[in-house]
Design a protein around this motif. Structure first.
Motif, PDB file in Angstrom:
ATOM      1  N   LYS A 245     -10.943   4.059   6.236  1.00 28.72           N
ATOM      2  CA  LYS A 245     -10.157   3.775   7.547  1.00 28.72           C
ATOM      3  C   LYS A 245     -10.872   4.461   8.587  1.00 28.72           C
ATOM      4  O   LYS A 245     -10.873   4.060   9.788  1.00 28.72           O
TER       5      LYS A 245
ATOM      6  N   GLY B 105      -7.862   3.200  -5.627  1.00 32.89           N
ATOM      7  CA  GLY B 105      -7.574   3.538  -4.145  1.00 32.89           C
ATOM      8  C   GLY B 105      -8.710   2.852  -3.329  1.00 32.89           C
ATOM      9  O   GLY B 105      -8.056   2.142  -2.359  1.00 32.89           O
ATOM     10  N   LYS B 106      -9.846   3.047  -3.379  1.00 38.78           N
ATOM     11  CA  LYS B 106     -10.782   2.357  -2.344  1.00 38.78           C
ATOM     12  C   LYS B 106     -10.762   0.789  -2.502  1.00 38.78           C
ATOM     13  O   LYS B 106     -10.785  -0.090  -1.472  1.00 38.78           O
TER      14      LYS B 106
ATOM     15  N   SER C   8       0.161   1.530   1.053  1.00 35.71           N
ATOM     16  CA  SER C   8       0.074   1.994   2.250  1.00 35.71           C
ATOM     17  C   SER C   8      -0.877   3.170   2.292  1.00 35.71           C
ATOM     18  O   SER C   8      -1.085   3.564   3.224  1.00 35.71           O
ATOM     19  N   ASP C   9      -1.118   3.810   0.996  1.00 34.37           N
ATOM     20  CA  ASP C   9      -2.050   4.889   1.207  1.00 34.37           C
ATOM     21  C   ASP C   9      -3.643   4.535   1.062  1.00 34.37           C
ATOM     22  O   ASP C   9      -4.169   4.750  -0.005  1.00 34.37           O
ATOM     23  N   LEU C  10      -4.091   4.079   2.151  1.00 29.88           N
ATOM     24  CA  LEU C  10      -5.180   3.562   2.278  1.00 29.88           C
ATOM     25  C   LEU C  10      -6.205   4.570   2.189  1.00 29.88           C
ATOM     26  O   LEU C  10      -5.885   5.748   2.749  1.00 29.88           O
ATOM     27  N   ASP C  11      -7.591   4.248   1.754  1.00 28.39           N
ATOM     28  CA  ASP C  11      -8.562   5.409   1.585  1.00 28.39           C
ATOM     29  C   ASP C  11      -9.013   5.974   3.100  1.00 28.39           C
ATOM     30  O   ASP C  11      -9.342   5.053   3.942  1.00 28.39           O
ATOM     31  N   TYR C  12      -8.993   7.384   3.160  1.00 27.48           N
ATOM     32  CA  TYR C  12      -9.319   7.840   4.474  1.00 27.48           C
ATOM     33  C   TYR C  12     -10.760   7.536   5.009  1.00 27.48           C
ATOM     34  O   TYR C  12     -10.917   7.267   6.138  1.00 27.48           O
TER      35      TYR C  12
ATOM     36  N   GLU D  61      -6.432  -4.694   1.075  1.00 28.53           N
ATOM     37  CA  GLU D  61      -5.620  -4.773   2.199  1.00 28.53           C
ATOM     38  C   GLU D  61      -6.335  -5.126   3.567  1.00 28.53           C
ATOM     39  O   GLU D  61      -5.474  -5.766   4.132  1.00 28.53           O
ATOM     40  N   LEU D  62      -7.462  -4.467   3.699  1.00 28.50           N
ATOM     41  CA  LEU D  62      -7.916  -4.671   4.977  1.00 28.50           C
ATOM     42  C   LEU D  62      -8.335  -6.472   5.013  1.00 28.50           C
ATOM     43  O   LEU D  62      -8.244  -7.012   6.112  1.00 28.50           O
TER      44      LEU D  62
ATOM     45  N   ASN E 185      -8.507  -1.286  -3.448  1.00 23.12           N
ATOM     46  CA  ASN E 185      -7.195  -1.690  -2.911  1.00 23.12           C
ATOM     47  C   ASN E 185      -7.442  -1.556  -1.510  1.00 23.12           C
ATOM     48  O   ASN E 185      -6.762  -2.512  -0.589  1.00 23.12           O
ATOM     49  N   THR E 186      -8.204  -0.749  -0.650  1.00 26.06           N
ATOM     50  CA  THR E 186      -8.413  -0.523   0.740  1.00 26.06           C
ATOM     51  C   THR E 186      -8.835  -1.795   1.110  1.00 26.06           C
ATOM     52  O   THR E 186      -8.657  -2.185   2.351  1.00 26.06           O
TER      53      THR E 186
END
Length: 385
Positions: free
Chosen positions: A145, A294-295, A138-142, A301-302, A297-298
Protein backbone atom coordinates in the motif's frame (compact mmCIF):
# COMPACT_ATOMS: atom_id res chain seq x y z
CA UNK A 1 -33.13 -37.44 10.78
CA UNK A 2 -29.65 -36.08 11.51
CA UNK A 3 -26.87 -38.64 11.57
CA UNK A 4 -25.06 -37.70 14.75
CA UNK A 5 -21.87 -39.32 13.49
CA UNK A 6 -21.74 -37.88 9.97
CA UNK A 7 -22.90 -34.60 8.50
CA UNK A 8 -22.05 -33.95 4.88
CA UNK A 9 -22.22 -30.58 3.10
CA UNK A 10 -22.34 -30.38 -0.68
CA UNK A 11 -20.95 -27.84 -3.12
CA UNK A 12 -24.43 -26.42 -3.84
CA UNK A 13 -25.19 -25.82 -0.15
CA UNK A 14 -21.90 -23.95 0.22
CA UNK A 15 -22.02 -20.28 -0.79
CA UNK A 16 -18.50 -18.89 -0.36
CA UNK A 17 -16.49 -19.45 -3.55
CA UNK A 18 -13.43 -20.60 -1.58
CA UNK A 19 -15.41 -23.29 0.22
CA UNK A 20 -16.92 -24.38 -3.08
CA UNK A 21 -13.47 -24.68 -4.64
CA UNK A 22 -12.21 -26.76 -1.70
CA UNK A 23 -15.14 -29.16 -2.04
CA UNK A 24 -14.47 -29.46 -5.77
CA UNK A 25 -10.78 -30.08 -5.09
CA UNK A 26 -11.56 -32.89 -2.63
CA UNK A 27 -13.48 -34.48 -5.53
CA UNK A 28 -15.68 -36.82 -3.48
CA UNK A 29 -19.34 -37.40 -4.31
CA UNK A 30 -22.05 -38.50 -1.92
CA UNK A 31 -25.49 -37.77 -0.50
CA UNK A 32 -25.64 -34.29 1.02
CA UNK A 33 -27.14 -34.26 4.53
CA UNK A 34 -28.49 -30.77 3.89
CA UNK A 35 -30.27 -30.86 0.52
CA UNK A 36 -30.27 -34.68 0.10
CA UNK A 37 -28.85 -34.45 -3.43
CA UNK A 38 -25.94 -36.47 -4.79
CA UNK A 39 -23.17 -33.91 -5.20
CA UNK A 40 -19.53 -33.14 -4.41
CA UNK A 41 -19.38 -33.18 -0.61
CA UNK A 42 -17.22 -32.45 2.43
CA UNK A 43 -17.48 -33.98 5.90
CA UNK A 44 -18.10 -31.13 8.35
CA UNK A 45 -16.09 -32.96 11.00
CA UNK A 46 -13.02 -33.20 8.74
CA UNK A 47 -10.01 -31.03 9.49
CA UNK A 48 -10.31 -29.42 6.05
CA UNK A 49 -13.82 -28.16 6.82
CA UNK A 50 -12.96 -27.13 10.38
CA UNK A 51 -9.95 -25.05 9.35
CA UNK A 52 -11.49 -23.47 6.25
CA UNK A 53 -14.63 -22.37 8.12
CA UNK A 54 -12.46 -20.68 10.75
CA UNK A 55 -10.22 -19.22 8.06
CA UNK A 56 -13.26 -17.86 6.20
CA UNK A 57 -14.50 -16.21 9.39
CA UNK A 58 -11.07 -14.64 9.70
CA UNK A 59 -11.07 -13.64 6.03
CA UNK A 60 -14.45 -11.90 5.97
CA UNK A 61 -14.82 -10.56 9.52
CA UNK A 62 -12.79 -8.70 12.10
CA UNK A 63 -12.90 -10.04 15.64
CA UNK A 64 -14.97 -7.13 16.97
CA UNK A 65 -17.76 -8.24 14.58
CA UNK A 66 -18.32 -11.44 16.57
CA UNK A 67 -16.39 -11.35 19.87
CA UNK A 68 -19.08 -11.15 22.57
CA UNK A 69 -16.73 -9.24 24.89
CA UNK A 70 -16.48 -6.45 22.31
CA UNK A 71 -20.11 -6.07 21.26
CA UNK A 72 -20.50 -9.07 18.96
CA UNK A 73 -23.04 -11.88 19.22
CA UNK A 74 -20.65 -14.80 18.84
CA UNK A 75 -19.25 -16.14 15.59
CA UNK A 76 -22.18 -18.56 15.23
CA UNK A 77 -24.47 -15.56 14.70
CA UNK A 78 -22.64 -14.77 11.45
CA UNK A 79 -24.30 -17.85 9.91
CA UNK A 80 -27.79 -16.54 10.73
CA UNK A 81 -27.32 -13.07 9.24
CA UNK A 82 -29.67 -12.15 6.39
CA UNK A 83 -26.58 -11.69 4.20
CA UNK A 84 -24.92 -14.91 5.39
CA UNK A 85 -21.96 -15.39 3.06
CA UNK A 86 -20.96 -18.92 4.04
CA UNK A 87 -23.88 -21.28 3.33
CA UNK A 88 -26.98 -21.41 1.13
CA UNK A 89 -29.47 -21.78 3.95
CA UNK A 90 -32.36 -21.91 1.48
CA UNK A 91 -31.03 -25.22 0.12
CA UNK A 92 -31.44 -26.98 3.46
CA UNK A 93 -34.54 -29.18 3.49
CA UNK A 94 -34.62 -29.34 7.30
CA UNK A 95 -33.86 -26.31 9.46
CA UNK A 96 -32.79 -28.66 12.26
CA UNK A 97 -29.93 -29.84 10.03
CA UNK A 98 -28.82 -26.25 9.58
CA UNK A 99 -28.98 -25.64 13.33
CA UNK A 100 -26.99 -28.81 13.97
CA UNK A 101 -24.32 -27.76 11.48
CA UNK A 102 -23.96 -24.34 13.10
CA UNK A 103 -23.91 -25.96 16.53
CA UNK A 104 -20.92 -28.06 15.45
CA UNK A 105 -19.22 -24.96 14.10
CA UNK A 106 -19.78 -23.18 17.41
CA UNK A 107 -18.05 -26.08 19.18
CA UNK A 108 -14.83 -25.78 17.16
CA UNK A 109 -11.52 -25.16 18.89
CA UNK A 110 -11.09 -21.38 18.83
CA UNK A 111 -7.43 -21.28 19.92
CA UNK A 112 -4.87 -23.28 17.93
CA UNK A 113 -1.10 -23.60 17.86
CA UNK A 114 0.28 -21.03 15.42
CA UNK A 115 1.49 -23.63 12.92
CA UNK A 116 -1.20 -26.27 13.53
CA UNK A 117 -4.55 -24.58 12.94
CA UNK A 118 -6.58 -21.37 12.74
CA UNK A 119 -7.56 -19.34 15.81
CA UNK A 120 -10.53 -16.99 15.63
CA UNK A 121 -9.74 -15.02 18.78
CA UNK A 122 -6.59 -13.04 19.49
CA UNK A 123 -6.53 -14.07 23.17
CA UNK A 124 -4.19 -12.76 25.82
CA UNK A 125 -0.43 -12.56 26.28
CA UNK A 126 0.94 -12.29 29.83
CA UNK A 127 -2.51 -11.29 31.01
CA UNK A 128 -2.82 -8.48 28.43
CA UNK A 129 -5.41 -8.52 25.64
CA UNK A 130 -3.73 -8.91 22.26
CA UNK A 131 -4.91 -6.57 19.49
CA UNK A 132 -8.18 -7.86 18.07
CA UNK A 133 -7.89 -9.76 14.82
CA UNK A 134 -8.61 -7.71 11.72
CA UNK A 135 -10.32 -9.29 8.73
CA UNK A 136 -7.78 -10.67 6.29
CA UNK A 137 -9.72 -9.12 3.42
CA UNK A 138 -9.25 -5.61 4.79
CA UNK A 139 -5.81 -6.04 6.37
CA UNK A 140 -3.77 -5.21 3.29
CA UNK A 141 0.00 -5.38 3.36
CA UNK A 142 1.45 -2.03 4.40
CA UNK A 143 4.57 -2.23 2.21
CA UNK A 144 2.48 -2.72 -0.94
CA UNK A 145 0.00 0.00 0.00
CA UNK A 146 2.93 2.34 0.65
CA UNK A 147 4.21 1.72 -2.88
CA UNK A 148 0.71 2.36 -4.23
CA UNK A 149 0.75 5.74 -2.50
CA UNK A 150 4.26 6.63 -3.69
CA UNK A 151 3.26 5.94 -7.30
CA UNK A 152 1.26 9.17 -7.18
CA UNK A 153 4.49 11.16 -7.22
CA UNK A 154 7.28 8.73 -8.22
CA UNK A 155 8.06 6.68 -11.33
CA UNK A 156 6.86 3.08 -11.31
CA UNK A 157 10.22 1.60 -12.34
CA UNK A 158 11.72 2.63 -8.98
CA UNK A 159 9.64 -0.14 -7.39
CA UNK A 160 9.89 -2.89 -10.00
CA UNK A 161 12.59 -4.89 -8.20
CA UNK A 162 10.71 -4.71 -4.89
CA UNK A 163 7.36 -5.86 -6.32
CA UNK A 164 9.04 -8.51 -8.49
CA UNK A 165 10.76 -9.96 -5.41
CA UNK A 166 7.45 -10.11 -3.52
CA UNK A 167 5.68 -11.82 -6.40
CA UNK A 168 8.52 -14.30 -6.92
CA UNK A 169 7.93 -15.61 -3.39
CA UNK A 170 4.55 -16.88 -4.61
CA UNK A 171 5.58 -17.98 -8.11
CA UNK A 172 5.40 -21.70 -7.39
CA UNK A 173 2.02 -21.80 -5.66
CA UNK A 174 0.51 -19.26 -8.09
CA UNK A 175 1.71 -21.01 -11.23
CA UNK A 176 -1.10 -22.62 -13.25
CA UNK A 177 -1.34 -23.81 -16.83
CA UNK A 178 -4.22 -22.92 -19.13
CA UNK A 179 -4.60 -25.70 -21.66
CA UNK A 180 -4.47 -25.24 -25.40
CA UNK A 181 -7.99 -24.77 -26.90
CA UNK A 182 -9.39 -23.37 -23.63
CA UNK A 183 -12.23 -20.94 -24.30
CA UNK A 184 -12.68 -17.37 -23.07
CA UNK A 185 -14.97 -14.48 -23.99
CA UNK A 186 -14.79 -10.79 -24.86
CA UNK A 187 -17.53 -8.21 -25.29
CA UNK A 188 -17.71 -4.82 -26.99
CA UNK A 189 -20.52 -2.28 -27.02
CA UNK A 190 -21.94 -1.91 -30.53
CA UNK A 191 -22.08 -3.98 -33.71
CA UNK A 192 -20.37 -3.99 -37.10
CA UNK A 193 -23.63 -3.49 -38.98
CA UNK A 194 -27.39 -3.70 -38.70
CA UNK A 195 -30.24 -3.82 -41.19
CA UNK A 196 -33.98 -4.28 -40.93
CA UNK A 197 -35.35 -7.28 -42.80
CA UNK A 198 -38.20 -6.80 -45.26
CA UNK A 199 -41.24 -8.99 -45.87
CA UNK A 200 -43.02 -9.35 -49.20
CA UNK A 201 -45.03 -6.24 -49.81
CA UNK A 202 -42.48 -3.95 -48.24
CA UNK A 203 -43.36 -4.61 -44.63
CA UNK A 204 -40.43 -4.16 -42.23
CA UNK A 205 -39.33 -7.03 -40.03
CA UNK A 206 -36.82 -7.39 -37.20
CA UNK A 207 -33.46 -5.69 -37.05
CA UNK A 208 -30.65 -8.05 -38.04
CA UNK A 209 -27.26 -7.41 -36.45
CA UNK A 210 -23.74 -8.33 -37.50
CA UNK A 211 -21.52 -8.57 -34.38
CA UNK A 212 -18.01 -7.27 -34.18
CA UNK A 213 -15.52 -10.04 -34.98
CA UNK A 214 -11.80 -10.78 -35.26
CA UNK A 215 -9.70 -7.63 -34.74
CA UNK A 216 -12.84 -5.53 -34.16
CA UNK A 217 -13.46 -7.31 -30.88
CA UNK A 218 -9.88 -8.36 -30.14
CA UNK A 219 -7.11 -6.43 -28.43
CA UNK A 220 -6.64 -2.93 -29.87
CA UNK A 221 -3.31 -2.30 -31.63
CA UNK A 222 -0.67 -0.54 -29.50
CA UNK A 223 -1.13 2.73 -31.42
CA UNK A 224 -4.64 3.20 -30.02
CA UNK A 225 -4.43 1.13 -26.81
CA UNK A 226 -5.58 3.28 -23.91
CA UNK A 227 -4.94 2.97 -20.19
CA UNK A 228 -6.22 -0.31 -18.76
CA UNK A 229 -6.22 -2.06 -15.41
CA UNK A 230 -3.06 -3.98 -16.35
CA UNK A 231 -1.67 -2.20 -19.41
CA UNK A 232 -0.20 1.25 -19.82
CA UNK A 233 -1.24 3.47 -22.71
CA UNK A 234 0.31 2.18 -25.93
CA UNK A 235 0.61 -1.40 -24.65
CA UNK A 236 -1.78 -4.00 -26.07
CA UNK A 237 -2.93 -6.87 -23.81
CA UNK A 238 -5.85 -9.19 -24.52
CA UNK A 239 -8.49 -9.03 -21.76
CA UNK A 240 -10.98 -11.90 -21.63
CA UNK A 241 -13.37 -13.56 -19.19
CA UNK A 242 -14.29 -17.10 -18.23
CA UNK A 243 -17.98 -16.58 -19.12
CA UNK A 244 -20.17 -14.30 -21.21
CA UNK A 245 -21.88 -12.57 -18.27
CA UNK A 246 -18.54 -11.51 -16.81
CA UNK A 247 -17.31 -10.36 -20.24
CA UNK A 248 -20.41 -8.17 -20.60
CA UNK A 249 -20.16 -6.84 -17.04
CA UNK A 250 -16.53 -5.82 -17.51
CA UNK A 251 -17.40 -3.30 -20.25
CA UNK A 252 -20.08 -1.72 -18.00
CA UNK A 253 -22.85 -1.23 -20.60
CA UNK A 254 -25.99 0.84 -20.03
CA UNK A 255 -29.59 -0.32 -20.44
CA UNK A 256 -30.46 -0.23 -24.13
CA UNK A 257 -26.88 -0.81 -25.29
CA UNK A 258 -26.38 -3.46 -27.96
CA UNK A 259 -23.32 -5.60 -27.23
CA UNK A 260 -21.26 -7.95 -29.43
CA UNK A 261 -19.85 -11.09 -27.79
CA UNK A 262 -16.97 -13.14 -29.18
CA UNK A 263 -15.15 -16.29 -28.14
CA UNK A 264 -11.37 -16.66 -28.13
CA UNK A 265 -9.40 -19.91 -28.14
CA UNK A 266 -5.99 -20.39 -26.51
CA UNK A 267 -3.42 -21.29 -29.19
CA UNK A 268 -0.92 -23.04 -26.92
CA UNK A 269 -0.54 -23.97 -23.27
CA UNK A 270 -0.17 -20.78 -21.22
CA UNK A 271 1.78 -20.23 -18.02
CA UNK A 272 -0.48 -18.02 -15.91
CA UNK A 273 -0.05 -16.28 -12.55
CA UNK A 274 -3.18 -17.18 -10.58
CA UNK A 275 -4.56 -14.42 -8.36
CA UNK A 276 -8.03 -15.93 -7.94
CA UNK A 277 -9.76 -17.16 -4.77
CA UNK A 278 -8.19 -20.58 -5.39
CA UNK A 279 -5.00 -19.28 -3.76
CA UNK A 280 -6.79 -19.23 -0.42
CA UNK A 281 -6.74 -23.04 -0.49
CA UNK A 282 -2.96 -23.00 -0.23
CA UNK A 283 -2.99 -21.01 3.01
CA UNK A 284 -6.11 -21.79 5.08
CA UNK A 285 -4.71 -24.55 7.27
CA UNK A 286 -3.06 -22.46 10.02
CA UNK A 287 -2.48 -18.97 11.42
CA UNK A 288 1.09 -19.17 10.16
CA UNK A 289 -0.09 -19.85 6.61
CA UNK A 290 -2.72 -17.11 6.75
CA UNK A 291 -0.02 -14.63 7.75
CA UNK A 292 2.00 -15.67 4.68
CA UNK A 293 -1.12 -15.16 2.58
CA UNK A 294 -1.17 -11.43 3.40
CA UNK A 295 0.96 -10.09 0.53
CA UNK A 296 -0.59 -12.37 -2.08
CA UNK A 297 -4.09 -11.45 -0.94
CA UNK A 298 -3.17 -7.77 -1.19
CA UNK A 299 -2.24 -8.25 -4.85
CA UNK A 300 -5.61 -9.96 -5.46
CA UNK A 301 -7.59 -7.27 -3.65
CA UNK A 302 -5.87 -4.56 -5.69
CA UNK A 303 -6.59 -6.44 -8.92
CA UNK A 304 -10.32 -6.65 -8.29
CA UNK A 305 -10.77 -3.23 -6.71
CA UNK A 306 -13.53 -1.27 -8.41
CA UNK A 307 -12.03 1.85 -10.02
CA UNK A 308 -14.33 4.62 -11.36
CA UNK A 309 -13.49 5.65 -14.96
CA UNK A 310 -12.40 9.12 -13.80
CA UNK A 311 -9.81 7.66 -11.43
CA UNK A 312 -7.76 5.53 -13.80
CA UNK A 313 -4.57 6.88 -12.28
CA UNK A 314 -5.32 4.28 -9.57
CA UNK A 315 -4.30 1.64 -12.14
CA UNK A 316 -0.64 2.56 -11.55
CA UNK A 317 -0.22 -0.20 -8.96
CA UNK A 318 -1.98 -2.95 -10.95
CA UNK A 319 -0.02 -2.01 -14.07
CA UNK A 320 3.17 -2.33 -12.05
CA UNK A 321 2.07 -5.75 -10.75
CA UNK A 322 1.43 -6.87 -14.34
CA UNK A 323 4.83 -5.57 -15.49
CA UNK A 324 6.56 -7.56 -12.76
CA UNK A 325 4.61 -10.76 -13.42
CA UNK A 326 5.55 -10.48 -17.10
CA UNK A 327 9.20 -10.10 -16.05
CA UNK A 328 8.84 -13.41 -14.20
CA UNK A 329 8.14 -15.03 -17.60
CA UNK A 330 4.41 -15.62 -17.20
CA UNK A 331 2.09 -15.37 -20.21
CA UNK A 332 -0.65 -13.62 -18.30
CA UNK A 333 -2.70 -13.20 -15.14
CA UNK A 334 -5.96 -14.75 -13.92
CA UNK A 335 -7.86 -12.74 -11.32
CA UNK A 336 -11.45 -12.35 -10.00
CA UNK A 337 -13.79 -9.95 -11.75
CA UNK A 338 -14.85 -6.95 -9.69
CA UNK A 339 -18.21 -6.73 -11.46
CA UNK A 340 -19.05 -10.24 -12.71
CA UNK A 341 -19.31 -13.69 -11.21
CA UNK A 342 -16.39 -15.19 -13.11
CA UNK A 343 -12.71 -14.51 -13.60
CA UNK A 344 -10.62 -12.42 -15.98
CA UNK A 345 -7.71 -13.73 -18.00
CA UNK A 346 -5.31 -11.11 -19.32
CA UNK A 347 -2.72 -12.35 -21.81
CA UNK A 348 0.32 -10.20 -22.44
CA UNK A 349 0.73 -11.33 -26.06
CA UNK A 350 -2.66 -11.12 -27.86
CA UNK A 351 -1.39 -13.49 -30.56
CA UNK A 352 -1.57 -16.35 -28.03
CA UNK A 353 -5.37 -16.38 -28.44
CA UNK A 354 -7.48 -16.52 -31.61
CA UNK A 355 -11.02 -15.42 -32.36
CA UNK A 356 -13.61 -18.00 -33.41
CA UNK A 357 -17.08 -17.35 -34.82
CA UNK A 358 -18.46 -20.10 -32.58
CA UNK A 359 -20.94 -18.64 -30.07
CA UNK A 360 -20.68 -15.15 -31.57
CA UNK A 361 -23.83 -13.22 -30.70
CA UNK A 362 -25.42 -9.86 -30.16
CA UNK A 363 -27.33 -9.03 -26.97
CA UNK A 364 -29.27 -6.01 -25.79
CA UNK A 365 -28.84 -4.87 -22.20
CA UNK A 366 -32.19 -4.66 -20.44
CA UNK A 367 -31.25 -3.76 -16.91
CA UNK A 368 -28.27 -2.86 -14.73
CA UNK A 369 -28.50 -3.10 -10.94
CA UNK A 370 -26.38 -1.34 -8.32
CA UNK A 371 -25.27 -2.18 -4.81
CA UNK A 372 -24.25 0.67 -2.53
CA UNK A 373 -23.40 1.52 1.04
CA UNK A 374 -23.53 4.85 2.80
CA UNK A 375 -20.24 6.73 3.21
CA UNK A 376 -19.51 9.23 5.97
CA UNK A 377 -20.49 12.75 4.98
CA UNK A 378 -20.93 16.24 6.39
CA UNK A 379 -22.92 19.22 5.25
CA UNK A 380 -19.86 21.45 5.67
CA UNK A 381 -16.45 19.86 5.19
CA UNK A 382 -14.81 22.77 6.99
CA UNK A 383 -16.16 21.25 10.23
CA UNK A 384 -13.65 18.42 9.98
CA UNK A 385 -10.65 19.01 12.21
Amino acid sequence: MIDEDELLLCIECAKDIRLKKLIKRINKKGLCSCCENNEFIIDVDSNEFIQIIKALIRYHYSEWDYNEHWGGNGYGSLFYKSDNIFLNKGNFKDEDVYDELINRIECLEVYEDYDKGVSIFAGYDDGQQNPLLQSIKSDLDYSIKEIEYKLKSENYFKFEDQITQMLSEYSDCSKIKVKKKSEFYRARIGVENKKRSLFEGGFEGDLIFVPYSNSQIGAPPPLIAGIGRLNRAGVSYLYSATDKYTAISEIRPHPGDVVSIGKFIVNKELLIFDLTESQFLNFFQSDESLDKFGKLNTFTELMQKVIPPLERHAYNITQLIADCIRKLNFDGILFPSSVGNGENLVVFNPELMSYTYDEAEVVEIRDVSYEYFQRKWKKDISEIE
